[in-house]
Each structure stands twice: as C-alpha cells, then as structure tokens.
Design a protein around this motif. Structure first.
Motif, short mmCIF file in Angstrom:
data_model
loop_
_atom_site.label_atom_id
_atom_site.label_comp_id
_atom_site.label_asym_id
_atom_site.label_seq_id
_atom_site.Cartn_x
_atom_site.Cartn_y
_atom_site.Cartn_z
N ILE A 88 0.85 -1.20 0.00
CA ILE A 88 0.00 0.00 0.00
C ILE A 88 0.88 1.24 0.00
O ILE A 88 0.64 2.19 -0.75
N GLU A 89 1.93 1.17 0.82
CA GLU A 89 2.81 2.33 0.91
C GLU A 89 3.50 2.61 -0.43
O GLU A 89 3.56 3.74 -0.90
N ILE A 90 3.99 1.53 -1.07
CA ILE A 90 4.65 1.71 -2.37
C ILE A 90 3.64 2.23 -3.39
O ILE A 90 3.91 3.17 -4.14
N SER A 91 2.48 1.60 -3.38
CA SER A 91 1.45 2.00 -4.34
C SER A 91 1.10 3.47 -4.19
O SER A 91 0.96 4.20 -5.17
N GLU A 92 0.99 3.88 -2.94
CA GLU A 92 0.63 5.27 -2.67
C GLU A 92 1.69 6.22 -3.19
O GLU A 92 1.39 7.19 -3.90
N ALA A 144 14.61 -1.27 -12.30
CA ALA A 144 14.11 -0.99 -10.95
C ALA A 144 12.75 -0.31 -11.02
O ALA A 144 11.82 -0.65 -10.27
N CYS A 145 12.67 0.64 -11.91
CA CYS A 145 11.38 1.35 -12.08
C CYS A 145 10.29 0.36 -12.46
O CYS A 145 9.18 0.38 -11.91
N ARG A 146 10.65 -0.49 -13.41
CA ARG A 146 9.68 -1.49 -13.90
C ARG A 146 9.20 -2.37 -12.75
O ARG A 146 8.01 -2.61 -12.59
N GLU A 147 10.18 -2.81 -11.95
CA GLU A 147 9.87 -3.71 -10.85
C GLU A 147 8.95 -3.01 -9.84
O GLU A 147 7.97 -3.59 -9.37
N LEU A 148 9.33 -1.79 -9.59
CA LEU A 148 8.54 -1.00 -8.63
C LEU A 148 7.11 -0.79 -9.13
O LEU A 148 6.15 -0.90 -8.37
N LEU A 149 7.03 -0.53 -10.41
CA LEU A 149 5.69 -0.33 -10.99
C LEU A 149 4.86 -1.60 -10.89
O LEU A 149 3.65 -1.56 -10.68
N THR A 187 -1.25 -1.86 -7.63
CA THR A 187 -2.39 -2.28 -6.83
C THR A 187 -3.68 -1.97 -7.60
O THR A 187 -3.96 -0.81 -7.85
N PRO A 188 -4.41 -3.00 -7.98
CA PRO A 188 -5.63 -2.69 -8.72
C PRO A 188 -6.68 -2.04 -7.81
O PRO A 188 -6.83 -2.44 -6.66
N GLN A 189 -7.32 -1.07 -8.34
CA GLN A 189 -8.37 -0.40 -7.58
C GLN A 189 -9.64 -1.22 -7.69
O GLN A 189 -9.91 -1.83 -8.72
#
Lengths: 186, 280
Positions: free
Chosen positions: A114-118, B52-57, B62-64
C-alpha cells in the motif's frame, strides 16, 4: 417509441453490457492511474461507454474497439487533468489517502504494498501527462509498443523515447519521495 | 572526437534501452547493445534504473476496486436520457451520417430564418413603395371579390376616400364619367377617390338587384394590371374591350374619350354591354 426502435435499442444495450463487462476494469485502472481520482475515473469510464453506445455500429473488430476504448479513456483522462489541474494539486494527496485507506481495509496485511502503491501514484501524478500516459499503458496495462502507438497516435519510436524519459523522471520523483532501489529489498 | 562518439553511442543506446529491456530491439542491434553494456558502467546503471522502475511499478500495481454495477447503472441512465433526447429530436438528426451535415444544416436554417425575417421586415416597406410607385393592380380587387373579402386587401394597398360626386369631379383632372346616365336599376351606392403613383382615379360602386358593380375610371395612360388573370379582346357595342372571365365575376375594360374604364361584378354580358354603351 415504435417497437422496432425499442428492440434495436435493447439489442444495442445488450451489446454495450457485454463490452462493458469485458473492458471496464482495465479502463477504470487506466483512468484512475492518470487522474489519481476514483470519481474522475468513474466519470471517464461512464463517458467513454456513453460515446461507445452512440458508435456501436462502427466497430467491427475487437482489436479496433479495444484501441478505441483505450484512446478515448486516455484522452478523457488527459482532458480531465487539464481541466482539473489546479484542483488536482490540492486533492491528489487527499484522494490517495482515501483510496489507499479503502484498499487497506479491503486487503489487510499488505501495508508495504500500500505504501509503495501510494508513493508510486504520487510520483506518477507529478509526471507530465504524455509520460504518465505511456507508463500507465505499458506498465499497468501491458500494452505492446504498437498498441500504445496506435492508442496515442504517435509512432513506435516516440513511444520508446517517451518511456525512456518517463522512467528517468519517475526515478527522480520516487527518490524525492524516499523510494529507491533498496526499498524493494524490504 | 572520441569523447563525442562515445557520448552519441550512450545517447543512442540509452534511448533504445527500454526496447532492449522489452526485447523489442532487432537481433543485431540487441547484440550490439549487449556488447556495449558489458563495457559501459554508465549504460549499465541506466539499465538498472529502468529495471528498478519497472519492478517497482509491478509491485505498486495495486488494482483499484471497481464499482461495476454502480458504474453500469450510471451508464444506463445516461444512455437512456440521450436516447430519449435523440428519439425526440429524430433519429436522423443524431445519426453518424447526419453528424457531418449538422452544422451546415443549422447554418442554412439560420441564414434562411434571417433572410425570412429581413424579407418580412422589408415587405411592409415594399408594400408602401408599391402603392406609392407601382401600377394599380385590379387583380387584387378581383381576388377580393372572388373570396368575398369585400375589397379588404385592395383598399389596404390602395387607400380610398369616400367622397360626394361633386367632390370627385374636382379631385380628378379628366372629365368624370356620366354615371348618372345609367338606368335607375344601377343604383349608385358610393364614390371613392383612390390614389396611385401620385395620380387619382375614381371608384363607383353601384348596386343592381342586390349585386354590387364596381366601375373604375382613371386617366388615359395611367398604368394598371389585372394580376394573373388572362384577358381576351372582345368588341362590345362597337367598342374594343378586354374581357376577363373569372367564373364568379367578370371584368370588362375599355378606353373612353378622355379616360379608361374597368367594370367588375357578377353581371350578365348584356348588363356589361349596357354600361359600356352608356359610359363610353
């Protein structure tokens, strides 16, 4: 209303329902990622399907329809950003808190995500609109370069170049928010 | 120079790094990039950043939760409202083919409307101008008689003043017809003075057996018409006349010594002949 028109409209509504069920989740995610607002995302998806309703007869292939839906959603999302630029500056953080809090309630135990997503959404919302659009379509929606080129009506080389610049900007924004590569190791 | 070449290589490769990560580079270019990356720490760092960006993305993807039914109901409400509006306006007006014509059609309607308003506003002026300058049109009088509207339109166009016979005589420049010479069966009911194009003419209204007969007298050479009615030349009592037979009413015109005459009414040919003979 004459019967034949009523029947045509009913059939058209059924077609629309089928397309809605197949696509609305993805379009909603795109709209939300672009605008950082649930309300705007709902408005955008609604508007896209209302427009589709009027143009249903024009679509013959699924690929064409899918591209059109994405294009309409991205355009509407970018328009919404343009219209609500000022409002967004004030509301983005609030919307994020509300949205992520809702997600936390629905998915307990995923605090790190959640924190990362935010923070990711916050960093995305700081990117320029064309950069935001390519990242959303490529990384969230998994569209191929050709598809992105078609949706945004630019050439494939421009997609790659925008993505390259978008990642560079995103990295800077994430670092500014305290997220770096080490964060992933947590 | 070598520095520049290296810089350009970096720039070119860095732009292509995204494609390299996604395996979108052609095989030979991918191989070149691979070789370059092995020997270039800067580009390797860039590649690491992108990954890294890709991984982070992916992690933060998180699907809404989507309010599916609520959203669908909103769409149904909106499309129903629009459909209703379209239906009321007519399906054609909103159809795809019409959409391209919509604005030209609206523009044409607007232009037509403006022109109609302009012509209507000018119509009054034109009427006045007609009465002031154009020829006198007895066709209007015939129309009024045929539609039983009692000379309403004719006198709207050509205002008339009811006068006594003596006043009429003074009002005109030519000798007045000897209307008194008509038999008593033609009872003189009214004398009017009309003005058209600055010239005056006289309208005698007589009544015979309950039927009205109107006789107009105007100066020689004063232009006049009989509207759309067709006239035939017929000699009556050795006088060359123009005859209009409009079924319900007849009109006979002829030229006298000092003036022109036009008699109109629901009369028999014999009665018209009597009038021509006496007044000529």
């Amino acid at each position: 209303m004459p019967l034949h028109i009523a029947q045509t409209l009913a059939e058209r509504r059924l077609d629309l329902r089928a397309i809605f069920l197949a696509h609305h989740r993805r379009l909603y995610q795109v709209a939300y990622r672009l605008t950082s607002s649930r309300q705007d995302a709902e408005d955008i998806v609604q508007e896209v399907f209302v427009r589709l309703y009027q143009k249903l007869e024009q679509f013959q292939g699924e690929a064409m329809l899918s591209t059109w839906l994405y294009r309409m959603t991205v355009n509407a999302g970018l328009d919404a950003l343009r219209r609500f630029k000022r409002r967004q500056k004030w509301e983005t953080s609030l919307a994020l808190i509300v949205n992520e809090a809702a997600f936390a309630k629905e998915n307990p135990g995923q605090q790190a995500h959640i924190e990362i997503s935010e923070k990711l959404q916050k960093a995305l919302s700081r990117l320029r609109k064309p950069f935001r659009a390519v990242i959303v379509l490529r990384d969230f929606e998994g569209l191929a370069y050709d598809e992105i080129a078609e949706v945004l009506q630019i050439d494939k080389g421009t997609v790659a170049s925008r993505l390259h610049r978008a990642y560079a900007k995103l990295k800077k924004e994430l670092e500014a928010l305290g997220i770096d590569q080490d964060y992933l190791k947590l | 120079m070598k520095k520049n070449i290296t810089f350009f290589r970096h720039r070119r490769l860095q732009r292509a790094l995204v494609l390299y990560v996604d395996d979108e580079l052609p095989q030979n270019e991918a191989a070149q990039a691979h070789v370059h990356l092995e020997g270039c720490a800067v580009c390797r760092q860039k590649l690491a950043d992108i990954r890294a960006c890709r991984e982070l993305l992916q992690v933060g993807r998180t699907p809404q939760s989507v309010p599916t039914e609520q959203l669908w109901q909103r769409i149904v409400r909106k499309t129903s409202a629009r459909t209703q509006a379209r239906f009321e306006l007519g399906e054609t007006f909103s159809s795809a083919s019409f959409r391209y014509l919509r604005w030209p059609v609206v523009a044409a309607i607007l232009i037509f409307f403006v022109l109609a308003v302009w012509m209507k506003s000018n119509d009054g002026e034109r009427s006045v101008a007609t009465s002031a300058s154009a020829t006198i049109d007895y066709g209007l009088f015939l129309d009024d008689l045929r539609h039983n509207v009692s000379e309403a339109n004719f006198h709207k166009r050509y205002p008339a003043q009811v006068v006594k016979l003596a006043e009429a005589r003074q009002a005109i420049a030519f000798p007045l017809a000897t209307i008194e010479a008509l038999p008593d069966s033609f009872r003189l009911d009214c004398v009017r003075v009309l003005e058209c194009n600055g010239k005056k003419c006289i309208q005698f209204t007589c009544v015979k057996a309950g039927k009205a007969i109107n006789i107009f007298q105007h100066a020689l050479g004063q232009p006049w018409t009989i509207g759309q009615y067709a006239a035939t030349r017929t000699p009556i009592c050795n006088v060359e006349c123009s005859l209009v037979n409009a079924k319900e009413v007849m009109a006979v015109s002829w030229q006298g010594k000092n003036s022109e005459y036009l008699a109109m009414g629901d009369l028999t040919p014999q009665e018209f002949a009597q009038i021509v003979e006496i007044l000529q």
